[in-house]
Motif scaffolding. Structure first.
Motif, PDB file in Angstrom:
ATOM      1  N   VAL A 107       0.819  -1.209   0.000  1.00  0.00           N
ATOM      2  CA  VAL A 107       0.000   0.000   0.000  1.00  0.00           C
ATOM      3  C   VAL A 107       0.854   1.259   0.000  1.00  0.00           C
ATOM      4  CG1 VAL A 107      -2.028  -1.113   0.979  1.00  0.00           C
ATOM      5  CG2 VAL A 107      -0.437   0.034   2.498  1.00  0.00           C
ATOM      6  N   ALA A 108       2.082   1.179   0.527  1.00  0.00           N
ATOM      7  CA  ALA A 108       2.990   2.334   0.463  1.00  0.00           C
ATOM      8  C   ALA A 108       3.357   2.605  -0.988  1.00  0.00           C
ATOM      9  CB  ALA A 108       4.242   2.081   1.297  1.00  0.00           C
ATOM     10  N   PHE A 109       3.608   1.566  -1.736  1.00  0.00           N
ATOM     11  CA  PHE A 109       3.924   1.665  -3.156  1.00  0.00           C
ATOM     12  C   PHE A 109       2.756   2.282  -3.935  1.00  0.00           C
ATOM     13  CE2 PHE A 109       2.772  -0.944  -6.946  1.00  0.00           C
ATOM     14  CZ  PHE A 109       3.629  -0.366  -7.874  1.00  0.00           C
ATOM     15  N   LYS A 110       1.543   1.874  -3.595  1.00  0.00           N
ATOM     16  CA  LYS A 110       0.357   2.353  -4.308  1.00  0.00           C
ATOM     17  C   LYS A 110      -0.186   3.669  -3.765  1.00  0.00           C
ATOM     18  CE  LYS A 110      -2.164  -0.637  -6.495  1.00  0.00           C
ATOM     19  NZ  LYS A 110      -3.155  -1.653  -6.837  1.00  0.00           N
ATOM     20  N   GLY A 111       0.183   4.019  -2.523  1.00  0.00           N
ATOM     21  CA  GLY A 111      -0.271   5.276  -1.950  1.00  0.00           C
ATOM     22  C   GLY A 111      -1.644   5.227  -1.305  1.00  0.00           C
TER      23      GLY A 111
END
Length: 190
Positions: free
Chosen positions: A104-108
């Motif tokens: 989710v950090a990668f996707k924001g």
């Protein structure tokens, strides 16, 4: 988990197995595939039924994906909530070492990141090449996510397998405000 397959192994249809008298006519593999599909598709009601019938919220799929990793990465907040409330462990890693928070950090995805953090997700768990959720957030221009992770205690000085940290990446990307925020946190850690 920057590369998630859109299919789980042995994907079958979307019919639900009977939960009252057992799952007659379904193999264990088919039931597991249906459960993982419900996580990937975000069917929170179906997930709740599977979990109430005794499915393991930390079941491992192909490539080590868990239902929580699949639901989180695909942006299904209600499914994530159901899984966490039934004991899904937020820090389990896939075969490449990625956690749900890294995806989710990668996707924001800020709402799901917040849910994972509130459930105790580790902010500095590196993947197989040493990248933390904070490094992913900075790499992919997710400045708000980077600030959320910093507030949650992420360490901006952790270096990946290439020797880079979040500060280096912010500098490379020409993001002086983010770089300064990262440096301020780094200074407070010294």
């Amino acid at each position: 988990m920057t590369e998630v397959s859109s299919r789980t192994p042995s994907e079958q249809g979307t019919a639900a197995p009977a939960t009252g008298g057992g799952a007659q006519g379904f193999t264990r593999e088919q039931i597991e595939a249906l459960f993982l599909n419900a996580a990937r598709e975000g069917d929170a009601d179906m997930l709740a039924r599977f979990l109430q019938a005794g499915m393991d919220p930390n079941l491992r799929a192909e490539k080590g994906y868990t239902p929580l990793i699949l639901a989180s990465y695909n942006g299904h907040k209600d499914a994530v909530s159901v899984l966490l409330s039934h004991g899904a462990k937020p820090d389990l890693q896939d075969e490449k070492g990625a956690t749900a928070l890294a995806g989710v950090a990668f996707k924001g995805d800020m709402p799901i990141a917040t849910m994972l953090l509130e459930a105790g997700a580790g902010v500095d768990i590196p993947n197989a090449v040493g990248r933390t959720p904070l490094i992913f957030a900075v790499m992919f221009g997710r400045d708000d996510m980077a600030l959320l992770l910093l507030k949650a205690g992420a360490n901006p000085t952790v270096r990946d397998g290439e020797g880079l940290n979040a500060i280096d990446l912010a500098r490379r990307q020409g993001k002086p405000a983010l770089e300064e925020a990262l440096k301020a946190v780094a200074a407070s850690l010294s």
